[in-house]
Scaffold this active site. Structure first.
Site, PDB file in Angstrom:
ATOM      1  N   SER A  21      21.307  11.932 -12.157  1.00  0.00           N
ATOM      2  CA  SER A  21      20.708  12.638 -11.023  1.00  0.00           C
ATOM      3  C   SER A  21      21.295  12.170  -9.688  1.00  0.00           C
ATOM      4  O   SER A  21      21.469  10.974  -9.458  1.00  0.00           O
ATOM      5  CB  SER A  21      19.198  12.384 -11.017  1.00  0.00           C
ATOM      6  OG  SER A  21      18.617  13.063  -9.928  1.00  0.00           O
ATOM      7  N   ASN A  99      14.855  16.359 -12.176  1.00  0.00           N
ATOM      8  CA  ASN A  99      14.467  15.040 -11.652  1.00  0.00           C
ATOM      9  C   ASN A  99      13.487  15.287 -10.518  1.00  0.00           C
ATOM     10  O   ASN A  99      13.758  16.091  -9.628  1.00  0.00           O
ATOM     11  CB  ASN A  99      15.735  14.326 -11.168  1.00  0.00           C
ATOM     12  CG  ASN A  99      15.474  12.943 -10.578  1.00  0.00           C
ATOM     13  OD1 ASN A  99      15.010  12.821  -9.450  1.00  0.00           O
ATOM     14  ND2 ASN A  99      15.794  11.903 -11.324  1.00  0.00           N
ATOM     15  N   CYS A 130      13.123   5.640  -6.268  1.00  0.00           N
ATOM     16  CA  CYS A 130      14.081   5.837  -5.181  1.00  0.00           C
ATOM     17  C   CYS A 130      13.859   4.810  -4.082  1.00  0.00           C
ATOM     18  O   CYS A 130      12.779   4.742  -3.488  1.00  0.00           O
ATOM     19  CB  CYS A 130      13.983   7.225  -4.581  1.00  0.00           C
ATOM     20  SG  CYS A 130      15.261   7.450  -3.316  1.00  0.00           S
ATOM     21  N   THR A 193      19.212   2.532  -8.777  1.00  0.00           N
ATOM     22  CA  THR A 193      20.068   1.632  -7.993  1.00  0.00           C
ATOM     23  C   THR A 193      19.319   0.359  -7.574  1.00  0.00           C
ATOM     24  O   THR A 193      18.091   0.334  -7.518  1.00  0.00           O
ATOM     25  CB  THR A 193      20.568   2.362  -6.737  1.00  0.00           C
ATOM     26  OG1 THR A 193      19.435   2.866  -6.033  1.00  0.00           O
ATOM     27  CG2 THR A 193      21.490   3.498  -7.092  1.00  0.00           C
ATOM     28  N   GLY A 243      24.059   3.213 -15.278  1.00  0.00           N
ATOM     29  CA  GLY A 243      24.331   2.089 -14.374  1.00  0.00           C
ATOM     30  C   GLY A 243      25.742   1.586 -14.596  1.00  0.00           C
ATOM     31  O   GLY A 243      25.996   0.744 -15.459  1.00  0.00           O
TER      32      GLY A 243
HETATM   33  C1  LIG Z   1      24.647   9.280  -4.085  1.00  0.00           C
HETATM   34  C2  LIG Z   1      23.577   9.005  -5.114  1.00  0.00           C
HETATM   35  C3  LIG Z   1      22.419   9.795  -5.131  1.00  0.00           C
HETATM   36  C4  LIG Z   1      21.417   9.566  -6.079  1.00  0.00           C
HETATM   37  N1  LIG Z   1      20.312  10.366  -6.101  1.00  0.00           N
HETATM   38  C5  LIG Z   1      19.369  10.195  -7.088  1.00  0.00           C
HETATM   39  C6  LIG Z   1      18.252  11.080  -7.188  1.00  0.00           C
HETATM   40  O1  LIG Z   1      18.117  12.067  -6.446  1.00  0.00           O
HETATM   41  N2  LIG Z   1      17.328  10.833  -8.166  1.00  0.00           N
HETATM   42  C7  LIG Z   1      17.452   9.770  -9.035  1.00  0.00           C
HETATM   43  O2  LIG Z   1      16.583   9.584  -9.903  1.00  0.00           O
HETATM   44  N3  LIG Z   1      18.516   8.930  -8.967  1.00  0.00           N
HETATM   45  C8  LIG Z   1      19.472   9.125  -8.023  1.00  0.00           C
HETATM   46  N4  LIG Z   1      20.566   8.286  -7.974  1.00  0.00           N
HETATM   47  C9  LIG Z   1      20.698   7.181  -8.972  1.00  0.00           C
HETATM   48  C10 LIG Z   1      21.606   7.582 -10.141  1.00  0.00           C
HETATM   49  O3  LIG Z   1      21.086   8.687 -10.850  1.00  0.00           O
HETATM   50  C11 LIG Z   1      21.814   6.407 -11.125  1.00  0.00           C
HETATM   51  O4  LIG Z   1      20.576   6.018 -11.656  1.00  0.00           O
HETATM   52  C12 LIG Z   1      22.448   5.184 -10.462  1.00  0.00           C
HETATM   53  O5  LIG Z   1      23.419   5.579  -9.513  1.00  0.00           O
HETATM   54  C13 LIG Z   1      23.099   4.235 -11.473  1.00  0.00           C
HETATM   55  O6  LIG Z   1      24.144   4.867 -12.188  1.00  0.00           O
HETATM   56  P1  LIG Z   1      25.706   4.722 -11.757  1.00  0.00           P
HETATM   57  O7  LIG Z   1      25.961   3.281 -11.527  1.00  0.00           O
HETATM   58  O8  LIG Z   1      26.465   5.326 -12.906  1.00  0.00           O
HETATM   59  O9  LIG Z   1      25.852   5.521 -10.504  1.00  0.00           O
HETATM   60  C14 LIG Z   1      21.575   8.501  -7.019  1.00  0.00           C
HETATM   61  C15 LIG Z   1      22.731   7.704  -6.986  1.00  0.00           C
HETATM   62  C16 LIG Z   1      23.729   7.950  -6.053  1.00  0.00           C
HETATM   63  C17 LIG Z   1      24.964   7.088  -6.067  1.00  0.00           C
END
Ligand SMILES: Cc1cc2nc3c(=O)[nH]c(=O)nc-3n(C[C@H](O)[C@H](O)[C@H](O)COP(=O)(O)O)c2cc1C
Length: 304
Positions: A21, A99, A130, A193, A243
């Site tokens: 997401s 989401n 978030c 995050t 992650g």
């Molecule tokens: C730019 C950005 C926007 C995100 N927006 C959302 C969101 O709207 N809802 C959500 O549940 N997670 C959001 N996330 C978190 C990601 O879905 C994911 O859980 C997190 O980035 C870890 O995965 P990754 O390391 O592969 O990015 C966002 C992450 C990034 C980088």
């Protein structure tokens, strides 16, 4: 032939790979690069009750092994998403996961109810984690009682299976996972995050307008693996892992730790084809490490 199929509550995935997401918008931009029907599923950007413009800029920054973001849940609002984004994604042969986020319990309930109007989504992912919004968000994701309360409230009104997305910004991830499982969650998504900050040497102040942001990308992969491994030992609902995943070997690591499927986030920004490339590479990696089915790898890191 390697069998990539995974069955989860409400979802039949032709492979365990989906974009995370917020890192894939509503798929329109990526749909111009490749056929999204290849994906296991798609998880949409967070939906809130009303449209949100998000936080002021700058709201993203590169870090050594990933990025910081403080987007602040920018989205066009749930009704607009249902009217114009869900039909577009539903035209692909893949499950669509919505989401949802909110700054109050009532908002989560309203948004979840709104998604009952469409049969074109197959599951909800509750973003109680978030870190970039002032009210709600992270508070629900760091207190087991509040997390259970919002899970119960959404389960009560929703027609869809509910996956609860956990925040890593807690000292006891197992307590959070158990609380939402007991509250009726059908599955977990983890991890969101980690809160971080970067300082601009030019003006000597935090670089992001929001000051703090969420750290994602390769830097957080070992934390995600550790948390999934711990949680897997204490819950029986399935986990969608995420992650820092950047290749098919990473995916196998998540499966062995206990994830039943995975989501790819930050890597999409570096390489828009990454999900398709990982799907292509996965059968060979599974074969190399002795698996003929994805489902045989799930949780195998636990010595079972
Ligand atoms: C730019 C950005 C926007 C995100 N927006 C959302 C969101 O709207 N809802 C959500 O549940 N997670 C959001 N996330 C978190 C990601 O879905 C994911 O859980 C997190 O980035 C870890 O995965 P990754 O390391 O592969 O990015 C966002 C992450 C990034 C980088």
């Amino acid at each position: 032939m390697t069998n990539l199929t995974v069955h989860l509550p409400g979802l039949t995935l032709k492979n365990p790979i989906m974009p995370a997401s917020g890192c894939f918008g509503f798929g329109r931009e990526y749909g111009a690069f490749y056929d999204l029907s290849q994906l296991g599923a798609v998880i949409m950007k967070a939906a809130t009750q009303e449209a949100r413009f998000g936080n002021p800029t700058p709201r993203v920054a590169e870090t050594t092994a990933g990025m910081l973001n403080a987007i602040g849940l920018q989205n066009p609002g749930v009704e607009q998403i249902i009217a114009s984004e869900v039909p577009n994604l539903a035209s692909y042969d893949i499950p669509v996961i919505a989401n949802i986020a909110g700054s109050s319990l009532e908002e989560y309930v309203t948004v979840a109810k709104a998604f009952n109007k469409t049969t074109a989504i197959q599951a909800l992912e509750l973003n109680i984690s978030c870190p970039n919004v002032k009210a709600g968000g992270i508070q629900f994701g760091t207190d087991p009682e509040l997390a259970a309360m919002v899970t119960k409230a959404v389960k009560k009104v929703s027609n869809h299976p509910v996956y609860v997305k956990l925040s890593p910004n807690v000292s006891d991830i197992v307590a959070m996972a158990k609380a939402v499982e007991q509250a009726g969650a059908d599955g977990l998504s983890m991890i969101n995050t980690l809160t971080g900050m970067t300082i601009d040497l030019g003006n000597k102040q935090p670089l992001l307008a929001n000051q703090t942001g969420g750290l994602s990308g390769p830097a957080i992969k070992p934390i995600a693996i550790r948390m999934i491994y711990e949680v897997k030992q204490h819950v029986s609902i399935p986990i969608i892992g995420m992650g820092g995943i950047g290749n098919a070997k990473d995916v196998l690591e998540f499966l062995l730790a206990g994830a039943s499927a995975v989501a790819i986030g930050t890597a999409n920004f570096q390489n828009p084809y990454i999900c398709a490339e990982i799907i292509d590479a996965l059968p060979d990696i599974l074969t190399t490490y002795g698996f003929t089915k994805v489902t045989d790898a799930i949780g195998k890191g636990h010595g079972a």
